[in-house]
Enzyme design. Structure first.
Site, PDB file in Angstrom:
ATOM      1  N   ASP A   1     -19.623 -72.152  45.161  1.00 25.13           N
ATOM      2  CA  ASP A   1     -20.664 -72.908  45.953  1.00 25.13           C
ATOM      3  C   ASP A   1     -19.918 -73.137  47.297  1.00 25.13           C
ATOM      4  OD1 ASP A   1     -22.245 -74.683  47.348  1.00 25.13           O
ATOM      5  OD2 ASP A   1     -22.421 -76.194  45.657  1.00 25.13           O
TER       6      ASP A   1
ATOM      7  N   LEU B   1     -20.685 -74.362  50.375  1.00 20.31           N
ATOM      8  CA  LEU B   1     -20.860 -75.579  51.105  1.00 20.31           C
ATOM      9  C   LEU B   1     -21.545 -76.635  50.300  1.00 20.31           C
ATOM     10  CD1 LEU B   1     -22.097 -77.775  53.467  1.00 20.31           C
ATOM     11  CD2 LEU B   1     -19.730 -76.719  53.690  1.00 20.31           C
TER      12      LEU B   1
ATOM     13  N   ASP C   1     -33.081 -74.477  47.087  1.00 18.82           N
ATOM     14  CA  ASP C   1     -32.548 -75.590  48.178  1.00 18.82           C
ATOM     15  C   ASP C   1     -32.728 -74.946  49.817  1.00 18.82           C
ATOM     16  OD1 ASP C   1     -31.684 -77.017  46.245  1.00 18.82           O
ATOM     17  OD2 ASP C   1     -29.556 -76.062  46.307  1.00 18.82           O
TER      18      ASP C   1
ATOM     19  N   GLU D   1     -23.609 -69.142  45.311  1.00 19.80           N
ATOM     20  CA  GLU D   1     -24.857 -70.097  45.262  1.00 19.80           C
ATOM     21  C   GLU D   1     -25.954 -69.603  46.453  1.00 19.80           C
ATOM     22  OE1 GLU D   1     -24.693 -74.380  45.847  1.00 19.80           O
ATOM     23  OE2 GLU D   1     -26.658 -74.445  46.703  1.00 19.80           O
TER      24      GLU D   1
ATOM     25  N   ASP E   1     -24.459 -73.753  55.523  1.00 25.32           N
ATOM     26  CA  ASP E   1     -24.408 -73.118  54.275  1.00 25.32           C
ATOM     27  C   ASP E   1     -24.098 -71.611  54.575  1.00 25.32           C
ATOM     28  OD1 ASP E   1     -24.980 -75.188  52.375  1.00 25.32           O
ATOM     29  OD2 ASP E   1     -27.072 -75.040  52.887  1.00 25.32           O
TER      30      ASP E   1
ATOM     31  N   GLU F   1     -20.480 -74.797  40.144  1.00 26.13           N
ATOM     32  CA  GLU F   1     -20.585 -76.129  40.124  1.00 26.13           C
ATOM     33  C   GLU F   1     -19.981 -76.769  38.972  1.00 26.13           C
ATOM     34  OE1 GLU F   1     -23.934 -77.405  43.419  1.00 26.13           O
ATOM     35  OE2 GLU F   1     -24.638 -76.900  41.474  1.00 26.13           O
TER      36      GLU F   1
HETATM   37  O1  F6P Z   1     -25.370 -79.028  45.161  1.00 23.83           O
HETATM   38  C1  F6P Z   1     -26.230 -79.817  44.774  1.00 23.83           C
HETATM   39  C2  F6P Z   1     -26.077 -81.176  45.044  1.00 23.83           C
HETATM   40  O2  F6P Z   1     -26.566 -81.479  46.362  1.00 23.83           O
HETATM   41  C3  F6P Z   1     -24.679 -81.838  44.565  1.00 23.83           C
HETATM   42  O3  F6P Z   1     -23.718 -81.784  45.680  1.00 23.83           O
HETATM   43  C4  F6P Z   1     -25.251 -83.453  44.361  1.00 23.83           C
HETATM   44  O4  F6P Z   1     -24.503 -84.170  43.585  1.00 23.83           O
HETATM   45  C5  F6P Z   1     -26.775 -83.204  43.845  1.00 23.83           C
HETATM   46  O5  F6P Z   1     -27.201 -81.984  44.245  1.00 23.83           O
HETATM   47  C6  F6P Z   1     -27.583 -84.329  44.634  1.00 23.83           C
HETATM   48  O6  F6P Z   1     -28.995 -84.002  43.944  1.00 23.83           O
HETATM   49  P1  F6P Z   1     -30.267 -85.077  44.085  1.00 23.83           P
HETATM   50  O7  F6P Z   1     -30.658 -84.965  45.614  1.00 23.83           O
HETATM   51  O8  F6P Z   1     -31.239 -84.519  43.244  1.00 23.83           O
HETATM   52  O9  F6P Z   1     -29.742 -86.627  43.988  1.00 23.83           O
HETATM   53 MN    MN Z   2     -23.711 -77.691  45.352  1.00 22.26          MN
END
Ligand code: F6P
Ligand code: MN
Length: 321
Positions: free
Chosen positions: A110, A112, A63, A91, A69, A268
């Site tokens: 996590d 943020l 990410d 994270e 963050d 998470e």
């Molecule tokens: O931290 C991971 C995250 O951002 C979550 O907060 C959220 O539910 C998910 O990923 C969203 O994933 P995607 O962008 O694949 O829908």
């Molecule tokens: Mn997250």
């Protein structure tokens, strides 16, 4: 309304359970860090440059890290260090951070969650898991059921905290004076619900039982009362489910890198599952309770389905067919 604050709630938990001494300082340190993160989020672009902007790096999971963050991670890490926490599993860090070598408490966090929503002014948050270092195996946190406490802060219209020591979930909101005050809200997830949260743009990649379940909720008998909700911020979707029920699904899918879903086990899924079960809901991979899964690596992903107990049970049955 009784003004029962976080400090008194933690003190009362010590009267009922056998908890390690450092847990109180750890929780109060996390609360102080959360207050600072909430201020940063609220003042984004006013007295700071854009905190939703890229910080320049990628975290271990690939990410892209946002300014907030990195700042949140620093705030949490400083607070935990001051509280005498032994190890910090974040994270945002490639490896576990050793803070106080002889400390008794470990924290996974996590700092943020939902950071792609910083700029969109949607709810974001901090998720944390607290455990005894003596329960760690192979230098990793223990399975979720052994957590001493878990919780999440949300930075939304209200800055709020959901906290559990395992037997109930207590909800707090941040007052103008900067104290987390307990809300008169008995956090119990309704057993059934018609709302579901999933990133439907991945439908073609889902396992067949998930496709069937979502199709059934979208066009089947319950269709007229079903509704899809997806904020792309786990803490925000979860907070809604704690309030009024529903299910959240991020299953494994056939895209490269998504063989175990999207969300990470130790900071998470595991703390979320601890809260969900304490509120009467269920959290599963589809085949196993999340709380029974022992981590094998720090940033391990896990398929995650949680929420209203009857609805999760129905999904598990679909998967088992
Ligand atoms: O931290 C991971 C995250 O951002 C979550 O907060 C959220 O539910 C998910 O990923 C969203 O994933 P995607 O962008 O694949 O829908
Ligand atoms: Mn997250």
């Amino acid at each position: 309304m009784t003004m029962f604050d976080l400090k008194s709630y933690i003190a009362s938990a010590y009267e009922h359970k056998s908890l390690p001494g450092g847990l109180s300082d750890t929780l109060l340190g996390l609360a102080d860090a959360a207050i600072e993160i909430a201020k940063l989020a609220a003042n984004n672009g006013l007295d700071t440059p854009n905190l939703g902007g890229l910080a320049g790096g990628l975290n271990e999971d690939g990410d892209s890290q946002k300014q907030l963050d990195v700042m949140s991670d620093d705030l949490v890490c400083e607070a935990l260090s001051a509280a005498g926490v032994a190890r910090y599993f974040s994270e945002e860090q490639a490896e576990v951070k050793i803070l106080t070598p002889d400390g008794q408490i470990g924290v996974a966090c996590d700092p943020l969650d939902g950071s792609s929503n910083i700029d969109t002014n949607l709810t974001i948050g901090t998720i944390f898991s607290i455990f005894d270092m003596k329960d760690c195996v192979n230098d990793l946190p223990p399975m979720g059921r052994k957590q001493l406490a878990a919780g999440l802060f949300v930075y939304g219209p209200q800055t709020a905290l959901l906290l559990s020591f395992g037997d109930e979930v207590a909800a707090f909101a941040l007052s103008e004076e900067g104290r987390f005050i307990r809300l008169e809200w008995d956090v119990q997830i309704p057993a059934s619900s018609t709302e579901f949260a999933i990133n439907a743009s991945n439908a073609a990649f889902w396992p067949a039982p998930i496709q069937t379940y979502i199709a059934e909720r979208s066009t089947g008998g319950a269709a007229k009362t079903s509704a899809m909700r997806w904020l792309g911020s786990l803490v925000a979707d979860a907070f809604r489910i704690f309030r009024r029920g529903g299910v959240f699904l991020y299953p494994q899918d056939s895209r490269t890198g998504y063989e175990q879903g999207r969300l990470r086990l130790i900071y998470e899924a595991s703390p979320m599952a601890f809260l969900i079960e304490a509120a009467g809901g269920r959290a599963t991979t589809g085949t196993h309770d999340i709380l029974d899964i022992a981590p094998t690596s720090l940033h391990q992903r896990i398929p995650l389905i949680f929420g209203s107990a009857d609805e999760v049970k129905h999904i598990i049955a679909r998967i088992a067919q």
